[in-house]
Design an enzyme around this catalytic site. Structure first.
Site, mmCIF file in Angstrom:
data_model
loop_
_atom_site.group_PDB
_atom_site.id
_atom_site.type_symbol
_atom_site.label_atom_id
_atom_site.label_comp_id
_atom_site.label_asym_id
_atom_site.label_seq_id
_atom_site.Cartn_x
_atom_site.Cartn_y
_atom_site.Cartn_z
ATOM 1 N N HIS A 82 4.687 -1.309 6.893
ATOM 2 C CA HIS A 82 4.098 -1.079 5.576
ATOM 3 C C HIS A 82 5.080 -0.387 4.631
ATOM 4 O O HIS A 82 6.038 0.266 5.060
ATOM 5 C CB HIS A 82 2.830 -0.254 5.712
ATOM 6 C CG HIS A 82 1.694 -1.014 6.324
ATOM 7 N ND1 HIS A 82 0.470 -0.450 6.591
ATOM 8 C CD2 HIS A 82 1.596 -2.310 6.726
ATOM 9 C CE1 HIS A 82 -0.339 -1.357 7.122
ATOM 10 N NE2 HIS A 82 0.339 -2.496 7.213
ATOM 11 N N GLU B 45 4.894 2.259 2.727
ATOM 12 C CA GLU B 45 5.027 3.712 2.807
ATOM 13 C C GLU B 45 5.974 4.109 3.935
ATOM 14 O O GLU B 45 6.853 4.964 3.753
ATOM 15 C CB GLU B 45 3.657 4.377 3.048
ATOM 16 C CG GLU B 45 2.614 4.039 2.015
ATOM 17 C CD GLU B 45 1.745 2.843 2.362
ATOM 18 O OE1 GLU B 45 0.543 2.863 2.040
ATOM 19 O OE2 GLU B 45 2.253 1.866 2.966
ATOM 20 N N CYS C 98 -2.940 3.080 4.839
ATOM 21 C CA CYS C 98 -3.735 2.924 6.058
ATOM 22 C C CYS C 98 -3.598 4.198 6.895
ATOM 23 O O CYS C 98 -2.785 5.073 6.596
ATOM 24 C CB CYS C 98 -3.261 1.711 6.858
ATOM 25 S SG CYS C 98 -1.659 1.955 7.672
ATOM 26 N N CYS D 81 0.020 4.835 8.225
ATOM 27 C CA CYS D 81 0.926 5.339 7.199
ATOM 28 C C CYS D 81 0.538 6.759 6.793
ATOM 29 O O CYS D 81 1.408 7.571 6.470
ATOM 30 C CB CYS D 81 0.940 4.413 5.996
ATOM 31 S SG CYS D 81 1.814 2.860 6.335
#
Length: 161
Positions: free
Chosen positions: A79, A81, A105, A108
């Protein structure tokens, strides 16, 4: 001699714009997410977008959302991040802020907390109420990480390349 212009973009517009532009690098056909980590004195420290880890070809891994788990993107995609955190080479991220185009999420959220980021500014919260989303907010609350919705200004920014 005239004064300075007054229609310049705000810091929030600038950093969310950088996050959104970063997300445009993603090759994911369904979801393009970007992140931008910023210091307390408004310096960009790192950026990231969702995609496969370095060395994992975009041609050799699946982009599907449904099917057997190993036939989907989910076990493989990193992801935005996490990419932004891992891309940073300057030392500590303690006390920084991250701008993200999609609310983080739970995985993250763990990385954000552990890295020392103290504020999350997010644009979309399209998964609000899901277990992963609720877990993220619960961890952020427990760890004292502020999460703030981005306030859209309605300004359109055109970039011609």
């Amino acid at each position: 001699m005239g004064g300075k212009r007054s229609d310049y973009i705000s810091w929030d517009e600038y950093f969310m714009g950088v996050a959104q532009l970063s997300g445009m690098r993603s090759k994911d056909p369904n979801t393009q997410v970007g992140a931008c980590i910023v210091s307390n004195d408004n310096k960009i420290l790192s950026m990231g977008y969702n995609g496969f880890p370095s060395g994992c070809s975009d041609e050799d891994f699946p982009w599907e959302r449904e099917g057997e788990e190993l036939d989907t993107k989910y076990p493989f995609v990193t992801h935005s991040e996490l990419n932004a955190i891992l891309n940073y080479r300057g030392g500590s991220l303690e006390g920084t802020k991250i701008y993200v185009s999609l609310f983080p999420c739970n995985e993250c959220a763990k990385a954000i907390i552990q890295s020392g980021i103290r504020t999350v500014v997010y644009d979309s919260d399209k998964y609000v109420g899901t277990p992963a989303n609720r877990a993220s907010k619960r961890m952020f609350d427990a760890a004292g990480v502020a999460y703030v919705p981005y306030s859209r200004t309605g300004r359109h920014i055109h970039i011609e390349v």
